[in-house]
Scaffold this motif. Structure first.
Motif, PDB file in Angstrom:
ATOM      1  N   MET A 130       8.318   6.688  -5.754  1.00  0.00           N
ATOM      2  CA  MET A 130       7.490   6.071  -6.798  1.00  0.00           C
ATOM      3  C   MET A 130       6.622   4.958  -6.227  1.00  0.00           C
ATOM      4  SD  MET A 130       9.832   5.971 -10.269  1.00  0.00           S
ATOM      5  CE  MET A 130      11.189   5.075  -9.514  1.00  0.00           C
ATOM      6  N   GLN A 131       7.167   4.212  -5.257  1.00  0.00           N
ATOM      7  CA  GLN A 131       6.403   3.116  -4.668  1.00  0.00           C
ATOM      8  C   GLN A 131       5.185   3.628  -3.905  1.00  0.00           C
ATOM      9  OE1 GLN A 131       6.934  -0.375  -4.914  1.00  0.00           O
ATOM     10  NE2 GLN A 131       8.120   0.491  -6.622  1.00  0.00           N
ATOM     11  N   LEU A 132       5.288   4.821  -3.320  1.00  0.00           N
ATOM     12  CA  LEU A 132       4.147   5.374  -2.587  1.00  0.00           C
ATOM     13  C   LEU A 132       2.971   5.644  -3.530  1.00  0.00           C
ATOM     14  CD1 LEU A 132       3.009   6.418   0.107  1.00  0.00           C
ATOM     15  CD2 LEU A 132       4.015   8.654  -0.424  1.00  0.00           C
ATOM     16  N   GLY A 135      -0.132   0.979  -6.357  1.00  0.00           N
ATOM     17  CA  GLY A 135      -1.191   0.316  -5.615  1.00  0.00           C
ATOM     18  C   GLY A 135      -0.710  -0.234  -4.283  1.00  0.00           C
ATOM     19  N   GLN A 136       0.544  -0.660  -4.212  1.00  0.00           N
ATOM     20  CA  GLN A 136       1.075  -1.193  -2.959  1.00  0.00           C
ATOM     21  C   GLN A 136       1.152  -0.118  -1.875  1.00  0.00           C
ATOM     22  OE1 GLN A 136       4.324  -4.358  -3.370  1.00  0.00           O
ATOM     23  NE2 GLN A 136       4.572  -3.203  -5.272  1.00  0.00           N
ATOM     24  N   GLY A 137       1.193   1.154  -2.298  1.00  0.00           N
ATOM     25  CA  GLY A 137       1.296   2.234  -1.338  1.00  0.00           C
ATOM     26  C   GLY A 137      -0.024   2.834  -0.916  1.00  0.00           C
ATOM     27  N   ALA A 138      -1.142   2.180  -1.273  1.00  0.00           N
ATOM     28  CA  ALA A 138      -2.467   2.747  -0.993  1.00  0.00           C
ATOM     29  C   ALA A 138      -2.708   2.912   0.506  1.00  0.00           C
ATOM     30  CB  ALA A 138      -3.548   1.872  -1.616  1.00  0.00           C
ATOM     31  N   LEU A 159       8.233  12.073   1.058  1.00  0.00           N
ATOM     32  CA  LEU A 159       7.884  10.821   1.703  1.00  0.00           C
ATOM     33  C   LEU A 159       7.718   9.716   0.668  1.00  0.00           C
ATOM     34  CD1 LEU A 159       5.335  12.039   4.401  1.00  0.00           C
ATOM     35  CD2 LEU A 159       7.833  11.990   4.468  1.00  0.00           C
ATOM     36  N   GLY A 160       8.041   8.502   1.063  1.00  0.00           N
ATOM     37  CA  GLY A 160       7.950   7.368   0.164  1.00  0.00           C
ATOM     38  C   GLY A 160       7.416   6.154   0.877  1.00  0.00           C
ATOM     39  N   PHE A 161       7.516   5.020   0.208  1.00  0.00           N
ATOM     40  CA  PHE A 161       7.010   3.773   0.783  1.00  0.00           C
ATOM     41  C   PHE A 161       7.913   2.628   0.349  1.00  0.00           C
ATOM     42  CE2 PHE A 161       4.199  -0.030   0.390  1.00  0.00           C
ATOM     43  CZ  PHE A 161       3.938  -0.194   1.740  1.00  0.00           C
ATOM     44  N   ALA A 162       8.279   1.782   1.313  1.00  0.00           N
ATOM     45  CA  ALA A 162       9.037   0.566   1.020  1.00  0.00           C
ATOM     46  C   ALA A 162       8.068  -0.598   1.019  1.00  0.00           C
ATOM     47  CB  ALA A 162      10.128   0.361   2.071  1.00  0.00           C
ATOM     48  N   ALA A 163       7.873  -1.192  -0.123  1.00  0.00           N
ATOM     49  CA  ALA A 163       6.920  -2.311  -0.226  1.00  0.00           C
ATOM     50  C   ALA A 163       7.393  -3.480   0.623  1.00  0.00           C
ATOM     51  CB  ALA A 163       6.772  -2.733  -1.685  1.00  0.00           C
ATOM     52  N   ASP A 164       6.439  -4.308   1.019  1.00  0.00           N
ATOM     53  CA  ASP A 164       6.773  -5.465   1.865  1.00  0.00           C
ATOM     54  C   ASP A 164       7.281  -6.604   0.988  1.00  0.00           C
ATOM     55  OD1 ASP A 164       7.113  -7.041   4.036  1.00  0.00           O
ATOM     56  OD2 ASP A 164       4.977  -7.385   4.428  1.00  0.00           O
ATOM     57  N   ARG A 201      16.576  -3.535   3.845  1.00  0.00           N
ATOM     58  CA  ARG A 201      16.480  -3.187   5.264  1.00  0.00           C
ATOM     59  C   ARG A 201      15.074  -2.699   5.612  1.00  0.00           C
ATOM     60  NH1 ARG A 201      20.048  -2.344   9.205  1.00  0.00           N
ATOM     61  NH2 ARG A 201      21.770  -2.557   7.722  1.00  0.00           N
ATOM     62  N   PHE A 202      14.476  -1.896   4.731  1.00  0.00           N
ATOM     63  CA  PHE A 202      13.149  -1.332   4.994  1.00  0.00           C
ATOM     64  C   PHE A 202      12.111  -2.074   4.167  1.00  0.00           C
ATOM     65  CE2 PHE A 202      16.187   2.146   5.655  1.00  0.00           C
ATOM     66  CZ  PHE A 202      15.861   2.537   6.942  1.00  0.00           C
ATOM     67  N   ARG A 203      11.105  -2.614   4.860  1.00  0.00           N
ATOM     68  CA  ARG A 203      10.035  -3.338   4.161  1.00  0.00           C
ATOM     69  C   ARG A 203       8.725  -3.033   4.877  1.00  0.00           C
ATOM     70  NH1 ARG A 203      13.783  -7.097   5.316  1.00  0.00           N
ATOM     71  NH2 ARG A 203      12.357  -8.334   6.627  1.00  0.00           N
ATOM     72  N   GLY A 204       7.686  -2.716   4.088  1.00  0.00           N
ATOM     73  CA  GLY A 204       6.375  -2.439   4.651  1.00  0.00           C
ATOM     74  C   GLY A 204       6.363  -1.197   5.540  1.00  0.00           C
ATOM     75  N   ARG A 205       7.080  -0.166   5.123  1.00  0.00           N
ATOM     76  CA  ARG A 205       7.203   1.036   5.956  1.00  0.00           C
ATOM     77  C   ARG A 205       7.068   2.315   5.121  1.00  0.00           C
ATOM     78  NH1 ARG A 205       9.525   0.219  11.102  1.00  0.00           N
ATOM     79  NH2 ARG A 205      10.063  -1.976  11.468  1.00  0.00           N
ATOM     80  N   ILE A 206       6.475   3.337   5.750  1.00  0.00           N
ATOM     81  CA  ILE A 206       6.518   4.687   5.185  1.00  0.00           C
ATOM     82  C   ILE A 206       7.935   5.214   5.383  1.00  0.00           C
ATOM     83  CG2 ILE A 206       5.655   7.044   5.399  1.00  0.00           C
ATOM     84  CD1 ILE A 206       3.009   5.858   6.366  1.00  0.00           C
ATOM     85  N   ILE A 207       8.499   5.807   4.349  1.00  0.00           N
ATOM     86  CA  ILE A 207       9.902   6.209   4.374  1.00  0.00           C
ATOM     87  C   ILE A 207      10.027   7.732   4.485  1.00  0.00           C
ATOM     88  CG2 ILE A 207      12.066   6.239   3.071  1.00  0.00           C
ATOM     89  CD1 ILE A 207      11.353   3.493   4.184  1.00  0.00           C
TER      90      ILE A 207
END
Length: 630
Positions: A130-132, A135-138, A159-164, A201-207
């Motif tokens: 959902m985070q991907l 807007g944070q995942g742009a 694939l996902g995204f961990a916001a910073d 643990r995961f921040r600012g990373r593609i998951i």
């Protein structure tokens, strides 16, 4: 959990192997005999078109004549579906309509805890996906688009995204009722030792979700969006769900694809696997941020008997390949091979696919080379072999490497392949292809001919007895396949003087087939003495043939020892014959006597050999001009 043997026997009796296997294969009904429980199909463990996979319901076992996979219904479930033992028993029990035995409380508690952790990992996967889309995942979406991934590819690999944000995941999952200790044990958050607040643990990373063979999310890999991040890729830590040395990325889909006949390709990272799979190479997997481990190698072989290791063409890729050589050799054998596909320098699979298309990568795969090639290149790269000592070092290194191979037949085939490469390296000189040089090479004589200065003497001739022994040895090896391999090191030393017989000897050692070798074999088998030998005329007793061959080789070696001493005498005599020369001659005669009359002690029969030797020496000395005898 302990399962009684009686319960397992009841499962096997109630559920035929064919019922379990039949879900994964298409039976060859023309070859199968259903009434007798005898079934045949293409093997589900390696790609093939012929029905070499046999299931026998009466015996309760399966066996593949291609990759040698074998076992019962439980082992099939474990190997084909990636189930552990208890899970396979549960499937069988459900098929049989039997309730599972009661679990002990400790095992039940561990299983329940694992289920809680799996649920937390699935919840984290949904959150990252959902985070991907936000807007944070742009920036992450832009990066994936530049790498050629459309929405279908993103969805396929979840694939996902961990916001910073320090506590983005922690807060979201805690609000869903997942306890902090669960998030910590699953490796999703880090709890400071000083008792501070947990953080993601995961921040600012593609998951990249990592699923096991059963499809459960057990870990995550994260690629940093910040180019200055301390680690470009970060994986989940070891947890009760995740052991990075015993899992592979994309293992479930790849296993299914390999079962349909595609190759198992082992790439370096997550994006490589995704690019390969989206281009149609769906049997792609990757180790999880580490060099390939022994457990991962065994896991690959459970999926395919010959995985293709795809390496970058740079120095790091070459180093990885060479590390893998030493890991794989002690495990190599039938159904456990490797091939290596080397990418052009500066390209990873994604680069090559985008720049040159699917055909370019298919070409790389079609040129994949066997493990023995990389072993050979490792031992010769950057070295010169312009002296006997350097060649001896090469031989020693190769012998040490292949000695690690546990399977005798595989070890023999490696030795044959390395002999052929050595033969080519040293310019095709006779004997150069041997890992151990023949007697003529060791003495420095010209291959295939006596030394010029002895050509006219009796020592320069091969007598009829030597030829007959040599011919019989070759005839026995040709008549009894596999016997040559058992006396390989001794047969290498045979080094026949006749070029055609030398070619036949090489053919027997390497499994090759040359015109000269065939011609020599035809002449040998036409010889009336060979035809009259019962072992040749009526082949059958392999043990007796091996014993006779060993005795023949003993005789050849003893006669050559005598020949060598006579040659040495010719070279050394400058005036008087001393006692040392006489002693060496007598020792040579003793060796020949033991090979020809092993059942007789050194008594009068040896004296007869000595008399014969003395006569030969006398004849030899009489031909030497200007020499005196004492």
């Amino acid at each position: 959990m302990s399962i009684s043997p009686a319960f397992l026997d009841e499962l096997r009796n109630r559920v035929p192997v064919s019922r379990i296997v039949g879900r994964k294969v298409t039976w060859d009904l023309r070859r199968s005999n259903q009434a007798k429980g005898d079934w045949w199909a293409p093997c589900p463990f390696h790609g093939e078109k012929t029905a070499s996979f046999h299931v026998d319901d009466q015996k309760g076992f399966y066996y593949c004549f291609g990759c040698h996979a074998k076992g019962d219904a439980l082992s099939f479930l474990r190997d084909s579906d990636g189930l552990d033992f208890i899970e396979a028993v549960k499937v069988m029990a459900q098929e049989a309509g039997l309730p599972m035995p009661e679990r002990d409380p400790a095992a039940a508690k561990r299983a329940d805890r694992r289920s809680v952790l799996v649920d937390a990992m699935e919840a984290a996967t949904r959150h990252y996906r959902m985070q991907l889309a936000t807007g944070q995942g742009a920036d992450a979406r832009d990066y994936l688009a530049r790498r050629g991934l459309d929405q279908a590819g993103i969805d396929r690999f979840e694939l996902g995204f961990a916001a910073d944000a320090r506590q983005g995941l922690f807060t979201a999952l805690r609000d869903k009722g997942i306890a902090q200790d669960v998030l910590d044990e699953a490796g999703l958050v880090i709890v400071p030792d000083d008792g501070g607040a947990p953080y993601d643990r995961f921040r600012g990373r593609i998951i990249f979700p990592i699923r096991d063979a059963r499809g459960r999310v057990i870990a995550f890999g994260g690629r940093a969006m910040d180019p200055n991040a301390r680690a470009k890729y970060l994986n989940s830590p070891e947890t009760p769900l995740f052991d990075k040395g015993r899992n592979l990325y994309n293992i479930g889909p790849a296993r299914t694809a390999v079962g349909k006949g595609v190759p198992l390709i082992v790439a370096e990272g997550y994006m490589d696997v995704i690019a390969l799979a989206l281009a149609g190479f769906e049997g792609a997997v990757a180790p999880l941020g580490t060099a390939i481990t022994e457990d991962q190698l065994r896991l690959m072989w459970r999926i395919s008997p010959e995985p293709v290791i795809m390496l970058d063409g740079d120095a790091a890729g070459q180093r990885a390949a060479r590390r893998l050589i030493d890991l794989a050799l002690p495990m190599a054998g039938p159904g456990q091979a490797l091939r290596f596909a080397v990418l052009p320098a500066g390209h990873d699979p994604d680069d090559l696919l985008r720049a040159h298309g699917r055909g370019a990568l298919q070409s790389v795969l079609s040129e994949a080379r066997p493990l023995v090639d990389l072993l050979w290149e490792r031992e010769i790269e950057g070295r010169e072999f312009d002296s006997p000592e350097r060649r001896a070092t090469l031989d020693a290194n190769l012998r040490k490497a292949i000695a690690q191979i546990p399977d005798e037949a595989t070890r023999n085939h490696y030795a044959t392949a390395l002999r052929e490469r050595r033969y080519a390296l040293f310019g095709g000189r006779r004997g150069a292809g041997r890992l151990m040089p023949g007697p003529r090479e060791r003495s420095g004589a010209q291959a295939g001919a006596p030394r010029a200065q002895t050509r006219a003497t009796p020592l320069g001739q091969q007598d009829a007895g030597d030829v007959m022994l040599e011919v019989m040895a070759l005839a026995i090896c040709a008549t009894y396949p596999g016997l040559a391999a058992s006396v390989e090191s001794r047969l290498e030393l045979l080094a026949p003087a006749d070029p055609d017989r030398a070619a036949l000897c090489h053919d027997l050692l390497t499994g090759s087939d040359s015109a000269a070798g065939r011609a020599a074999l035809a002449r040998i088998m036409a010889d009336r003495y060979v035809r009259a030998t019962r072992l040749i005329r009526e082949p059958g007793d392999a043990d007796k043939a091996a014993a006779v061959l060993a005795n023949i080789l003993d005789k050849i070696e003893a006669r050559r020892m005598e020949f060598s001493e006579l040659s040495r005498a010719e070279a050394e005599i400058q005036g008087l014959v001393d006692e040392g020369l006489t002693w060496r001659m007598s020792e040579s005669a003793r060796a020949r006597h033991r090979s020809e009359r092993p059942e007789i002690e050194d008594t009068t029969d040896l004296n007869e050999d000595r008399d014969a030797l003395s006569a030969r020496l006398a004849a030899f000395f009489d031909k030497l001009p200007g020499k005196t005898r004492r």
